[in-house]
Design an enzyme around this catalytic site. Structure first.
Site, PDB file in Angstrom:
ATOM      1  N   ASP A 148      23.431 -15.341 -23.886  1.00  0.00           N
ATOM      2  CA  ASP A 148      22.164 -16.025 -24.140  1.00  0.00           C
ATOM      3  C   ASP A 148      21.093 -15.812 -23.073  1.00  0.00           C
ATOM      4  O   ASP A 148      21.345 -15.958 -21.877  1.00  0.00           O
ATOM      5  CB  ASP A 148      22.439 -17.523 -24.291  1.00  0.00           C
ATOM      6  CG  ASP A 148      21.255 -18.278 -24.841  1.00  0.00           C
ATOM      7  OD1 ASP A 148      20.404 -18.704 -24.048  1.00  0.00           O
ATOM      8  OD2 ASP A 148      21.176 -18.421 -26.070  1.00  0.00           O
ATOM      9  N   SER A 202      16.970 -15.583 -27.021  1.00  0.00           N
ATOM     10  CA  SER A 202      17.797 -16.287 -27.985  1.00  0.00           C
ATOM     11  C   SER A 202      17.105 -16.328 -29.356  1.00  0.00           C
ATOM     12  O   SER A 202      16.740 -15.287 -29.893  1.00  0.00           O
ATOM     13  CB  SER A 202      18.127 -17.686 -27.458  1.00  0.00           C
ATOM     14  OG  SER A 202      19.167 -18.280 -28.188  1.00  0.00           O
TER      15      SER A 202
END
Length: 399
Positions: free
Chosen positions: A245, A65
């Protein structure tokens, strides 16, 4: 722990939005203050600028991320100070930018981060409301069929920023250091690890991908639902696979560094649930958004704590067994065989040391600050928290 005895140092950076990136920048500044160096760039650049025998040089980066964004820039050869420039932390805009000048980065903007996702916006059709079959399924069925929005924004802007403004070479294989970007496969339960692998392959739990560009991998890893839509990457056969993510499945991916030969793994993560202070009072006063944040942070922090405790327990058990076998005068051949069985069963590497850097509970500002604020003054405060947090932890490890 003797740093001079270490052969390969890795830096693992987790997610948490722009404030996580700012925290990582502070951690990197602290590591630099303590004598660590950040290798990066193409193979030629690393050969020219890096001492191969320096045990304080970080040569392996793992990012998820927001951590993937920072790791990709460090892996590309930019100094930590360029990240300060990119986020305009505590300063104005540099007047000129040149991709070949590794001292500066073009400041990233909200436009780069929040690229409006126009596909699938509110596809409600009036007759849908009259469809008895659909309505009979309840409100959840109505929403699933009517609201086809897979994310408010797209990470295409982040991909474009890295490809156009940052990366001299957008190929994992061209880097002179190891860079691994962690994502999650949308239509499966697998973790996805993007990097310079000899070939793409998969296990029951993990998919190892060698055909993605660096910018695509980061765009996939930073696609946090429901804010950002899943990011599609095409396989060599043309089929598009969607990822999102990197923190969804595993919060910390320190094993990626250890699996690739690192014997000192430094991990930075910014998630810290709020601990009551007189100054801020109880969260019940602040409403649903912050209470939801607290719930999420508590879940994530518990996962991290269990991960660290599991590593500690395995190490203690391994050392206890080793000590007992020595005390019992078990022949070295049998002792080593038993220890090898333990190592293989629990994937333990006794030579690997881990350092975990996170905000202290007293750093409540890390909790209250918006995840995606580009306010220079706010980011400067977060950088200072990251710096102080890292200095305190490194001192505990006699570094």
């Amino acid at each position: 722990m003797r740093i001079k005895d270490k052969k390969k140092v890795a830096l693992v950076l987790s997610g948490g939005g722009i404030k996580a990136a700012a925290f990582h920048i502070g951690v990197c500044l602290a590591l630099q203050e303590k004598g660590f160096k950040f290798a990066g760039g193409t193979k030629e650049m690393v050969r020219q600028n890096t001492n191969e025998d320096d045990p304080m040089t970080i040569r392996c980066y793992v990012g998820s991320s927001a951590g993937a964004f920072v790791a990709s820039i460090l892996g590309a050869g930019y100094p930590v100070e360029s990240l300060i420039n990119a986020f305009q932390i505590g300063s104005g805009t540099n007047p000129s930018f040149d991709k070949s000048d590794l001292r500066y980065l073009k400041p990233i903007s909200y436009r780069d981060i929040f690229n409006l996702n126009s596909s699938g916006l509110l596809k409600f059709i009036p007759r849908t409301l009259l469809d008895k079959t659909l309505v009979s399924g309840g409100i959840e069925s109505l929403l699933k069929n009517g609201l086809k929005l897979n994310g408010l924004f797209s990470t295409r802007g982040i991909e474009s920023y890295l490809r156009k403004e940052v990366l001299i070479d957008n190929d994992f294989a061209r880097l002179g250091v190891e860079l691994f970007i962690v994502g999650t496969q949308l239509n499966h339960s697998r973790k996805a690890i993007f990097g310079n692998f000899h070939e793409s392959f998969k296990t029951s739990n993990t998919k190892y991908i060698n055909y993605s560009t660096i910018s695509e991998a980061v765009a996939a890893s930073t696609s946090l639902p429901p804010v950002f839509a899943p990011y599609g990457i095409k396989r060599p056969d043309g089929k598009e696979i969607f990822y999102y993510d990197g923190e969804i499945r595993d919060t910390l991916s320190t094993h990626v560094a250890a699996d690739n030969g690192a014997d000192l793994v430094i991990s930075s993560y910014s998630i810290q649930p709020y601990h009551y202070t007189e100054e801020m009072g109880s969260l019940h006063k602040y409403g649903i958004p912050l209470i939801l944040n607290q719930a999420l942070y508590q879940v994530v922090q518990q996962k991290i704590a269990k991960h660290i405790q599991n590593q500690t327990d395995i190490k203690n058990i391994y050392n206890a067994v080793d000590g007992y076998l020595k005390q019992a005068d078990v022949p070295n051949e049998h002792r080593e065989k038993l220890l090898q069985i333990i190592r293989e069963k629990v994937n333990h590497r006794p030579e690997v040391d881990y350092i975990y850097i996170a905000p202290r509970p007293q750093n409540y500002e890390m909790f209250f600050v918006d995840h995606f604020s580009l306010n220079p003054e706010i980011l400067a405060r977060i950088v200072r928290i990251g710096f102080k947090s890292a200095i305190n932890i490194l001192r505990q490890h006699d570094i």
